[in-house]
Design a protein around this motif. Structure first.
Motif, short mmCIF file in Angstrom:
data_model
loop_
_atom_site.label_atom_id
_atom_site.label_comp_id
_atom_site.label_asym_id
_atom_site.label_seq_id
_atom_site.Cartn_x
_atom_site.Cartn_y
_atom_site.Cartn_z
N LEU A 26 0.83 -1.21 0.00
CA LEU A 26 0.00 0.00 0.00
C LEU A 26 0.87 1.26 0.00
O LEU A 26 0.55 2.24 -0.67
CB LEU A 26 -0.96 -0.01 1.19
CG LEU A 26 -1.97 -1.16 1.19
CD1 LEU A 26 -2.80 -1.14 2.46
CD2 LEU A 26 -2.86 -1.11 -0.03
N TYR A 27 1.96 1.23 0.75
CA TYR A 27 2.91 2.35 0.74
C TYR A 27 3.42 2.60 -0.68
O TYR A 27 3.41 3.75 -1.16
CB TYR A 27 4.09 2.05 1.67
CG TYR A 27 5.20 3.06 1.56
CD1 TYR A 27 5.20 4.20 2.35
CD2 TYR A 27 6.25 2.88 0.66
CE1 TYR A 27 6.21 5.14 2.25
CE2 TYR A 27 7.26 3.81 0.55
CZ TYR A 27 7.24 4.94 1.35
OH TYR A 27 8.25 5.87 1.22
N ASN A 28 3.84 1.55 -1.35
CA ASN A 28 4.34 1.69 -2.73
C ASN A 28 3.26 2.19 -3.67
O ASN A 28 3.54 2.98 -4.58
CB ASN A 28 4.92 0.37 -3.23
CG ASN A 28 6.23 0.04 -2.55
OD1 ASN A 28 6.98 0.92 -2.15
ND2 ASN A 28 6.50 -1.25 -2.41
N MET A 29 2.03 1.76 -3.47
CA MET A 29 0.91 2.22 -4.29
C MET A 29 0.75 3.73 -4.17
O MET A 29 0.62 4.44 -5.17
CB MET A 29 -0.36 1.50 -3.86
CG MET A 29 -1.61 1.98 -4.52
SD MET A 29 -1.63 1.56 -6.25
CE MET A 29 -3.22 2.17 -6.69
N ALA A 43 -4.40 9.71 6.13
CA ALA A 43 -4.90 8.35 6.05
C ALA A 43 -5.27 8.05 4.60
O ALA A 43 -5.92 8.85 3.94
CB ALA A 43 -6.12 8.18 6.95
N PHE A 44 -4.82 6.90 4.11
CA PHE A 44 -5.09 6.47 2.74
C PHE A 44 -6.03 5.27 2.80
O PHE A 44 -5.74 4.27 3.45
CB PHE A 44 -3.79 6.14 2.02
CG PHE A 44 -2.91 7.35 1.87
CD1 PHE A 44 -3.06 8.19 0.79
CD2 PHE A 44 -1.98 7.67 2.85
CE1 PHE A 44 -2.27 9.33 0.67
CE2 PHE A 44 -1.19 8.80 2.74
CZ PHE A 44 -1.34 9.63 1.64
N LEU A 57 -4.28 3.01 5.57
CA LEU A 57 -2.86 3.13 5.89
C LEU A 57 -2.61 4.52 6.44
O LEU A 57 -3.01 5.52 5.85
CB LEU A 57 -2.03 2.92 4.62
CG LEU A 57 -0.52 3.02 4.76
CD1 LEU A 57 0.03 1.85 5.57
CD2 LEU A 57 0.13 3.07 3.39
N LYS A 58 -1.92 4.58 7.59
CA LYS A 58 -1.66 5.87 8.22
C LYS A 58 -0.29 5.84 8.88
O LYS A 58 0.06 4.90 9.58
CB LYS A 58 -2.73 6.18 9.27
CG LYS A 58 -2.59 7.54 9.91
CD LYS A 58 -3.70 7.78 10.90
CE LYS A 58 -3.59 9.12 11.57
NZ LYS A 58 -2.34 9.37 12.25
N LEU A 66 -1.98 0.00 10.07
CA LEU A 66 -2.85 -0.53 9.03
C LEU A 66 -4.14 -0.99 9.68
O LEU A 66 -4.16 -1.92 10.48
CB LEU A 66 -2.18 -1.70 8.29
CG LEU A 66 -2.96 -2.26 7.11
CD1 LEU A 66 -3.18 -1.22 6.03
CD2 LEU A 66 -2.23 -3.46 6.53
N TYR A 67 -5.22 -0.29 9.36
CA TYR A 67 -6.55 -0.64 9.85
C TYR A 67 -7.24 -1.45 8.76
O TYR A 67 -7.06 -1.18 7.57
CB TYR A 67 -7.39 0.60 10.11
CG TYR A 67 -6.81 1.56 11.12
CD1 TYR A 67 -7.15 1.47 12.47
CD2 TYR A 67 -5.95 2.57 10.74
CE1 TYR A 67 -6.65 2.35 13.40
CE2 TYR A 67 -5.44 3.47 11.66
CZ TYR A 67 -5.79 3.35 12.98
OH TYR A 67 -5.29 4.24 13.89
#
Length: 122
Positions: A26-29, A43-44, A57-58, A66-67
């Motif tokens: 998710l970070y790379n995205m 927050a993503f 992701l926060k 990661l929620y």
């Protein structure tokens, strides 16, 4: 801090995500497909294709949180948005309504809340 509240900014990834991605995926995205930095504390928000699962992701000052939420039945409703970029900013109210299962089309603000609603994306 382990919390999501109105003090955060929320960005919705408009493309469905494969949910085998963890924090690194998710970070790379976010880092490669948007002009935003994942390490800002924003927050993503990512949904899977059937929209029955959400991951958020926060950055939390010294690491990522990661929620994840999976619905027992039903789907998350998403707001209308333009597909000009990879992310769409959500207001706190819109984010909260999506997570709580409120029908976004049926939300009606009373006069005293109209200014706040105009600032958001509902």
């Amino acid at each position: 801090m382990f919390e999501l509240n109105e003090n955060n900014r929320y960005f919705l990834c408009i493309y469905p995500m494969r949910f085998n991605y963890g924090i690194d995926g998710l970070y790379n995205m976010v880092a490669t497909n948007t002009h935003l930095s994942p390490m800002t504390g924003d927050a993503f928000v990512f949904f899977n294709k059937p929209r029955n699962m959400v991951k958020i992701l926060k950055w939390d000052t010294d690491g990522f949180l990661l929620y994840q939420k999976r619905l027992a039945k039903g789907r998350f409703e998403l707001p209308r948005y333009s597909e000009d970029s990879g992310c769409f900013e959500l207001s706190w109210d819109t984010f909260y309504f999506i997570i709580k299962g409120v029908n976004l089309a049926a939300v009606k603000y009373h006069n005293r809340f109209k200014y706040r609603a105009l600032q958001g994306n509902i």
